[in-house]
Motif scaffolding. Structure first.
Motif, PDB file in Angstrom:
ATOM      1  N   GLY A 271       1.227   9.031   7.219  1.00 33.30           N
ATOM      2  CA  GLY A 271       1.797   8.819   8.131  1.00 33.30           C
ATOM      3  C   GLY A 271       3.063   9.761   8.663  1.00 33.30           C
ATOM      4  N   SER A 272       3.913   9.399   9.547  1.00 31.15           N
ATOM      5  CA  SER A 272       4.794  10.396  10.203  1.00 31.15           C
ATOM      6  C   SER A 272       6.135  10.448   8.988  1.00 31.15           C
ATOM      7  N   ASN A 273       6.268   9.381   8.036  1.00 30.96           N
ATOM      8  CA  ASN A 273       7.181   9.325   7.105  1.00 30.96           C
ATOM      9  C   ASN A 273       6.667   8.251   6.031  1.00 30.96           C
ATOM     10  N   ASP A 274       7.367   8.170   5.109  1.00 36.29           N
ATOM     11  CA  ASP A 274       7.213   7.564   3.803  1.00 36.29           C
ATOM     12  C   ASP A 274       6.932   5.982   3.997  1.00 36.29           C
ATOM     13  N   TYR A 275       7.273   5.397   5.034  1.00 32.05           N
ATOM     14  CA  TYR A 275       7.089   4.122   5.440  1.00 32.05           C
ATOM     15  C   TYR A 275       6.283   3.817   6.602  1.00 32.05           C
TER      16      TYR A 275
ATOM     17  N   LEU B 182       0.747  -1.232  -0.114  1.00 28.62           N
ATOM     18  CA  LEU B 182       0.117   0.013  -0.119  1.00 28.62           C
ATOM     19  C   LEU B 182       0.882   1.151  -0.017  1.00 28.62           C
ATOM     20  N   PRO B 183       0.467   2.202  -0.944  1.00 31.67           N
ATOM     21  CA  PRO B 183       1.390   3.421  -0.944  1.00 31.67           C
ATOM     22  C   PRO B 183       1.210   4.479   0.424  1.00 31.67           C
ATOM     23  N   LYS B 184       2.403   5.042   0.917  1.00 33.99           N
ATOM     24  CA  LYS B 184       2.286   5.526   2.015  1.00 33.99           C
ATOM     25  C   LYS B 184       3.186   6.881   1.799  1.00 33.99           C
TER      26      LYS B 184
ATOM     27  N   GLY C 296       0.922  15.720   4.843  1.00 30.71           N
ATOM     28  CA  GLY C 296       0.863  16.963   4.537  1.00 30.71           C
ATOM     29  C   GLY C 296       1.622  17.210   3.229  1.00 30.71           C
ATOM     30  N   GLU C 297       2.221  16.292   2.890  1.00 28.19           N
ATOM     31  CA  GLU C 297       3.115  16.051   1.519  1.00 28.19           C
ATOM     32  C   GLU C 297       2.270  16.059   0.313  1.00 28.19           C
ATOM     33  N   PRO C 298       2.469  16.937  -0.737  1.00 23.98           N
ATOM     34  CA  PRO C 298       2.083  16.600  -1.967  1.00 23.98           C
ATOM     35  C   PRO C 298       1.367  15.455  -2.498  1.00 23.98           C
ATOM     36  N   GLU C 299       2.645  14.413  -2.196  1.00 23.82           N
ATOM     37  CA  GLU C 299       2.233  13.323  -2.612  1.00 23.82           C
ATOM     38  C   GLU C 299       1.066  12.384  -1.945  1.00 23.82           C
TER      39      GLU C 299
END
Length: 211
Positions: free
Chosen positions: A82-86, A37-39, A43-46
């Motif tokens: 989440g708090s980061n990309d992972y 699943l993408p994470k 708040g990031e545009p991604e």
């Protein structure tokens, strides 16, 4: 060995071993699905994409003006925040459901392997009921988190395949785990009742002294 049942190679032990393996397969599917699943970071545009959405208007109004006044760009989620990309804070319930599924499988396996271990089987029944509820909640959580990226076209966000694959894998894992849980429930109930029946026969059957 003294701590192993004399008749350990019974149908209950074989079935509990198969259920343990089945639980392991289900857990691997669930972990793989959640990893796919993408994470993204909060708040990031991604994390988002814009979808041009229009409200229903009468056909006569649309024809007269040539456009609908009820259209606007709506912010949708293309990944799980989440708090980061992972990180996977929002997947806490699915992760908990996956981890808890191993407990009744292990308890039932040990209960049919070890001698005088009926309390393990009784404890497994409690986790079986609780795990089924958590698995349903886990499916619901992932369904809500991936709804936008699954139901809006992939050209909007480019995460369609990852969202569909991750969601489908978790659904398959939940089905496998529920089947394993039901099998463990049948094994636990049947094994405990058979053992109690043998104890009852042992204490109620007439002894040679009484004849």
């Amino acid at each position: 060995m003294a701590w192993v049942r004399p008749n350990v190679c019974s149908l209950a032990f074989i079935c509990s071993s198969v259920s343990l393996v089945l639980t392991g397969v289900g857990m691997m599917c669930a972990i793989t699905g959640m990893a796919i699943l993408p994470k993204c970071r909060w708040g990031e545009p991604e994390c988002y994409f814009l979808a041009h959405t229009c409200a229903y208007t009468k056909a006569t109004d649309t024809v007269a003006t040539g456009e609908s006044d009820g259209c606007m760009n709506v912010l949708k989620f293309r990944a799980i925040e989440g708090s980061n990309d992972y990180s996977a804070e929002q997947l806490a319930i699915p992760i908990l459901a996956t981890c808890l599924s191993s407990i009744p499988a292990i308890l039932t396996f040990l209960g049919t392997l070890l001698d005088k271990a009926l309390p393990l089987l009784e404890s497994a029944k409690i986790f079986l009921a609780m795990n089924t509820v958590f698995l349903v909640l886990g499916v619901r959580a992932i369904q809500d988190l991936t709804f936008d990226c699954r139901w809006w076209g992939n050209w909007h966000h480019d995460n369609g395949k990852a969202c569909h694959d991750g969601f489908n894998l978790y659904i398959a894992a939940a089905i496998i785990l529920v089947v394993a849980q039901l099998a463990l429930l049948v094994i636990s109930v049947r094994f405990v009742e058979d053992h109690r029946y043998m104890i009852c026969l042992l204490y109620t059957s007439p002894s040679p002294r009484d004849s």
